[in-house]
Scaffold this active site. Structure first.
Site, PDB file in Angstrom:
ATOM      1  N   CYS A 185       1.111   4.599   5.407  1.00 43.56           N
ATOM      2  CA  CYS A 185       2.334   5.381   5.198  1.00 43.56           C
ATOM      3  C   CYS A 185       3.446   4.460   4.689  1.00 43.56           C
ATOM      4  O   CYS A 185       3.328   3.243   4.713  1.00 43.56           O
ATOM      5  CB  CYS A 185       2.757   6.077   6.489  1.00 43.56           C
ATOM      6  SG  CYS A 185       3.281   4.939   7.791  1.00 43.56           S
ATOM      7  N   CYS A 245       4.585   1.871   7.189  1.00 42.29           N
ATOM      8  CA  CYS A 245       3.592   0.805   7.354  1.00 42.29           C
ATOM      9  C   CYS A 245       3.693  -0.192   6.203  1.00 42.29           C
ATOM     10  O   CYS A 245       3.637  -1.408   6.405  1.00 42.29           O
ATOM     11  CB  CYS A 245       2.184   1.392   7.420  1.00 42.29           C
ATOM     12  SG  CYS A 245       1.933   2.549   8.783  1.00 42.29           S
TER      13      CYS A 245
END
Length: 77
Positions: free
Chosen positions: A10, A13
């Site tokens: 994501c 991240c």
């Protein structure tokens, strides 16, 4: 120093991974940085939200994306 960024890919991240790499570079550390996206491996660390940061096999950050300066402090700069 062994650093692992746990996350499924994501944007948070990715941001944490980028900031960790910047902090390592900024501090001149010879730490190794590894991105782990495999859920089986991530589950071994018992984290319930991501991204997460593991330093020397200890979970240090969960569900947050600290700034580069905060990460540099965390990594002992």
């Amino acid at each position: 120093m062994d650093i692992k960024v746990l996350g499924t890919g994501c944007s948070s991240c990715q941001t944490l991974e980028r900031r960790v790499r910047e902090a390592v570079e900024q501090t001149g550390s010879d730490a190794s940085v590894e991105k782990i996206e495999d859920m089986q491996q991530i589950m071994q660390y018992n984290v319930m939200s991501m991204p997460a940061l593991v330093v020397n096999d200890e979970v240090q950050v969960v569900g947050q994306t600290p700034s580069v300066n905060e990460l540099a402090d965390l990594l002992g700069a």
